[in-house]
Design an enzyme around this catalytic site. Structure first.
Site, PDB file in Angstrom:
ATOM      1  N   CYS A  45      -4.882  -4.547  -0.311  1.00  0.00           N
ATOM      2  CA  CYS A  45      -5.111  -4.624  -1.691  1.00  0.00           C
ATOM      3  C   CYS A  45      -4.575  -6.064  -2.180  1.00  0.00           C
ATOM      4  CB  CYS A  45      -4.681  -3.600  -2.705  1.00  0.00           C
ATOM      5  SG  CYS A  45      -5.171  -1.988  -2.167  1.00  0.00           S
ATOM      6  N   HIS A  86      -1.799  -5.351  -9.721  1.00  0.00           N
ATOM      7  CA  HIS A  86      -1.367  -5.432  -8.467  1.00  0.00           C
ATOM      8  C   HIS A  86      -0.692  -6.674  -8.047  1.00  0.00           C
ATOM      9  CE1 HIS A  86      -1.446  -3.420  -4.238  1.00  0.00           C
ATOM     10  NE2 HIS A  86      -0.182  -3.258  -4.547  1.00  0.00           N
TER      11      HIS A  86
HETATM   12 CA    CA Z   1      -7.752  -1.937  -2.017  1.00  0.00          CA
END
Ligand code: CA
Length: 470
Positions: free
Chosen positions: A76, A134
């Protein structure tokens, strides 16, 4: 004299306003719909049969399906850093998945980089980030500090889906990395009470944002965390999949279906407002599916999330721009998530700094019928700690070092999409040539500037951070 000056000034002002308005009118809206850990095979347009995705398929039907669409990393954080800057994330030290560390200004996207929101903002765009961030949880790395005008979502690398489980007021309360999954959502800087299933809430926010911006160019970054774990879905979506006996796959299917409904709502709103011919809509997953963890399916691809095999980095990927790119096109040359930034700034005529050259290209010219030009001679991947290397060239050959110290292997993806037949022994010259090209790219990269998720114990010790729950 004064009057003359005023007349000239007024004339110049109207010329300036006129041309600015013209540019604004031509600037397309940009929407990026990003899913999380969705497998290559888990969309209808890539052949999925057990999970209908009619709305995601609308994007491919109105526009282009990329069979060889990649992201710049296999998990990610780094993948998102590449996407949002348009640059290989290893150019600025974002080679690892960040630790959730709201105390640390260095744990995330460095301030030396500019996001797409920042660049488009200078060109008059209004922007909103929705869902998973994130890219740093420190206040200096918050989406509103990185060029977005609005934010609705969470800063951590994942989140639970049912509002009754969001019991933490703030990240200052976390005892464990995954406590970030339990925080109340943020609207800009404020924690809010939300009552909807997370995916539905994010879709609602996207539709409302579009509705608030019918007449000025906007950039919407709709980053669903579905279908990332934890696998949680409501009965509304689960009931659609009684035919799937495997509970895990059934819940995963329900989560994808919730995203698909949201995509439908977004497309409907664009059509209702007459914006669909002036909006570029990208759809992709941030990395390949972790098949064992969330029951995703990477179709014919080898490997999964985390790997530099195709299953880690080749993702479902489509774009629509009605009237501007051909409907129903299938595009097979390798493209990458980094191209989204380059496409957006080029079409918006936004300016970027020469200090931060882009790694992507404007895809629109390549998607015109009959254009045989090649967007990328090579695409590259690096996993810093594991010393894994990968390169795909425009003819479909893949150079791969999958284990530290292992010999390079070579695959012909056009004939061997599943990476089963290592041709390195037969084509030594090609391997040598690709290695040389790879090493030139490697020399342009930085080592990671922060410690990654798997090093978190060491990191807490070094930083003197107490995490009783870890
Ligand atoms: Ca991911």
């Amino acid at each position: 004299m004064v009057r003359k000056f005023l007349q000239i000034s007024l004339l110049m002002f109207s010329v300036w306003v006129g041309s600015a308005a013209q540019v604004m009118a031509q600037s397309p809206n940009i929407i990026i719909i990003l899913t999380d850990d969705q497998g290559y095979g888990d969309v209808g347009f890539n052949g999925c049969t057990d999970i209908p995705t009619p709305n995601i398929d609308r994007i491919a039907g109105h526009g282009v399906r990329f069979t060889n669409g990649y992201v710049s990393f296999a998990v990610c954080g780094p993948s998102r850093a590449g996407l949002i800057t348009g640059r290989y994330q290893d150019r600025f030290g974002f080679g690892l998945n960040p630790i959730l560390a709201p105390e640390d200004p260095n744990m995330g996207l460095p301030l030396s980089e500019e996001t797409l929101a920042r660049v488009l903002g200078r060109a008059g765009y209004r922007s909103m980030a929705i869902g998973k961030w994130h890219l740093g949880a420190h206040e200096s790395l918050h989406p509103l500090k990185r060029g977005f005008d609005e934010f609705y979502g969470f800063l951590s690398g994942g989140h639970r889906y049912f509002p009754e489980e969001w019991t933490l007021q703030d990240l200052s309360e976390i005892q464990h990395q995954f406590d970030g999954y339990r925080t109340k959502l943020l609207r800009n800087y404020e924690r809010v009470e939300e009552s909807a299933y997370l995916t539905d809430a994010l879709s609602r926010e996207a539709v409302e944002f579009i509705g608030r911006n019918p007449s000025r160019p906007f950039f919407l970054y709709l980053a669903y965390n579905a279908p990332h774990t934890p696998l949680q879905a409501t009965e509304k979506y689960l009931s659609r999949f009684a035919h799937i006996k495997d509970q895990k796959r059934r819940t995963y299917a329900a989560m994808v279906s919730a995203v698909d409904d949201g995509v439908g709502n977004v497309l409907d709103r664009l059509e209702m407002l007459g914006l669909d011919d002036n909006t570029i809509v990208f759809f992709l997953s941030d990395n390949g599916g972790p098949e064992k963890t969330n029951s995703s399916d990477n179709g014919p691809l080898r490997g999964q999330k985390g790997d530099l095999w195709e299953g880690g980095v080749r993702v479902p990927f489509a774009v629509q721009w009605r009237g501007k790119v051909p409907a129903g096109m299938v595009y097979e040359r390798p493209v990458i998530s980094l191209d989204i930034f380059a496409t957006a700034v080029s079409q918006a005529q936004a300016e970027i700094s020469a200090d931060r050259p882009l790694d992507g290209v404007d895809l629109i010219p390549f998607l015109q019928d009959g254009n045989e030009a090649v967007p990328h001679e090579q695409l590259y991947w690096r996993k810093f700690k594991a010393k894994n290397e990968a390169l795909v060239d425009q003819s479909g050959f893949k150079y791969l070092v999958e284990e530290s110290g292992a010999r390079a292997s070579l695959y012909n993806l056009r004939e061997d999409i599943g990476e089963q037949h290592n041709l390195a022994g037969q084509q030594k010259r090609r391997v040598r040539r690709l290695r040389k090209i790879y090493q030139q790219w490697l020399a342009e990269l930085m080592d990671p500037t922060f410690m990654g998720l798997s090093q978190r114990k060491e990191y807490y010790e070094k930083m003197g951070i107490e995490r009783a729950g870890e």
